[in-house]
Design an enzyme around this catalytic site. Structure first.
Site, PDB file in Angstrom:
ATOM      1  N   ASP A 175      -6.528   8.805   9.527  1.00 59.28           N
ATOM      2  CA  ASP A 175      -5.212   8.382   9.989  1.00 59.28           C
ATOM      3  C   ASP A 175      -4.889   8.991  11.350  1.00 59.28           C
ATOM      4  O   ASP A 175      -5.241  10.126  11.645  1.00 59.28           O
ATOM      5  CB  ASP A 175      -4.134   8.799   8.982  1.00 59.28           C
ATOM      6  CG  ASP A 175      -4.257   8.030   7.679  1.00 59.28           C
ATOM      7  OD1 ASP A 175      -4.385   6.794   7.757  1.00 59.28           O
ATOM      8  OD2 ASP A 175      -4.233   8.648   6.602  1.00 59.28           O
TER       9      ASP A 175
ATOM     10  N   GLU B 276       0.849  -1.188   0.000  1.00 56.38           N
ATOM     11  CA  GLU B 276       0.000   0.000   0.000  1.00 56.38           C
ATOM     12  C   GLU B 276       0.889   1.243   0.000  1.00 56.38           C
ATOM     13  O   GLU B 276       1.750   1.395   0.866  1.00 56.38           O
ATOM     14  CB  GLU B 276      -0.913   0.004   1.230  1.00 56.38           C
ATOM     15  CG  GLU B 276      -1.858   1.204   1.277  1.00 56.38           C
ATOM     16  CD  GLU B 276      -2.722   1.232   2.525  1.00 56.38           C
ATOM     17  OE1 GLU B 276      -3.480   2.213   2.683  1.00 56.38           O
ATOM     18  OE2 GLU B 276      -2.634   0.289   3.348  1.00 56.38           O
TER      19      GLU B 276
END
Length: 263
Positions: free
Chosen positions: A65, A54
């Site tokens: 995040d 990723e």
């Protein structure tokens, strides 16, 4: 250009083939542009046994995040990282590359040009965590037209009908968010991870990868008991932010690979 993974369906075929051998799937994460030699991390991951990688495009407001990957994005942006330059140096590492980003970057370029640019760079898959399943039509149409596989996210609170739709509309794999919260290292694997993986396996035959909070080889091994594999992001990026080089990351990803192989 990364010709080895340009064929549509490369992510799913690659992960299914690995899964069919009984292998636990491993997808480490790196924020693109975090260091001048960030592409060396991709080679290190592949050499350590990653099944896919990723690659996060740095974004100024990464809402899903936690602090570690937020800091990584800020560091990359401060270095002048941008999507065009990142895609221009995307290397061929022999395993599928899956870009993750927020929908604002997709919209700025336009879904079709954005997906076409990914394809041109040799990227095989796409994760857009802030795009809900009932709004994915435009992106999935553009991705399908260009041979990019969009993997959708499922959370512990996703209701059954929507979970089935996520399974049906994902390509490549389904990203199972192990807990309610942002990315980040955790001391233990969340109990919700097992339940979510089991629910997903009832509605899809796609590979199911557990992410969010998987930080150690032991946690990766435990997650493998419930899902087909793991995504490891914050634990990787913390090491990068602390100064770890490609050799250090190769050793860490190797430890995850060995733990998955022991299960």
């Amino acid at each position: 250009m990364n010709d080895s993974v340009l064929v549509s369906g490369a992510v799913e075929r690659h992960l299914r083939a690995a899964r069919d051998t009984g292998r636990g799937l491993l997808m480490p994460y790196v924020t693109a542009g975090i260091t001048p030699d960030w592409t060396d991390y991709l080679h290190a991951f592949a050499e350590a046994g990653a099944d896919a990688i990723e690659v996060g495009l740095p974004f100024s407001d990464p809402t899903l995040d936690g602090p570690t990957i937020q800091q990584a994005s800020q560091t990359a942006l401060a270095r002048g990282a941008n999507t065009r330059d990142i895609l221009a140096v995307m290397p061929d590492v022999g395993v599928p590359l899956v870009v993750s980003t927020y929908y604002n970057l997709v919209l700025n370029a336009g879904p079709e040009p954005f997906c076409a640019a990914l394809r041109q760079a040799g990227v095989a898959g796409l994760i857009v965590p802030d795009l809900p399943v009932h709004e994915v039509d435009e992106l999935t149409d553009a991705a399908t037209a260009t041979g990019i596989e969009p993997a959708l996210l499922a959370s512990p609170t996703t209701p059954e009908p929507r979970l089935a739709e996520i399974g049906a509309r994902s390509r490549g794999f389904v990203y199972a968010v192990s807990l309610m919260g942002t990315t980040g290292e955790r001391a233990t694997l969340a109990g919700s991870a097992e339940r979510l993986a089991a629910r997903l396996r009832r509605v899809t035959d796609l590979p199911v990868l557990l992410g969010f909070g998987i930080s150690t080889p032991d946690q990766a091994r435990e997650a493998r008991r419930h899902a087909d594999g793991v995504v490891v992001g914050a634990a990787v990026m913390r090491r990068v932010l602390d100064g770890a080089g490609p050799d250090d990351l190769r050793a860490f990803v190797t430890s995850l690979r060995e733990a998955l192989d022991q299960e």
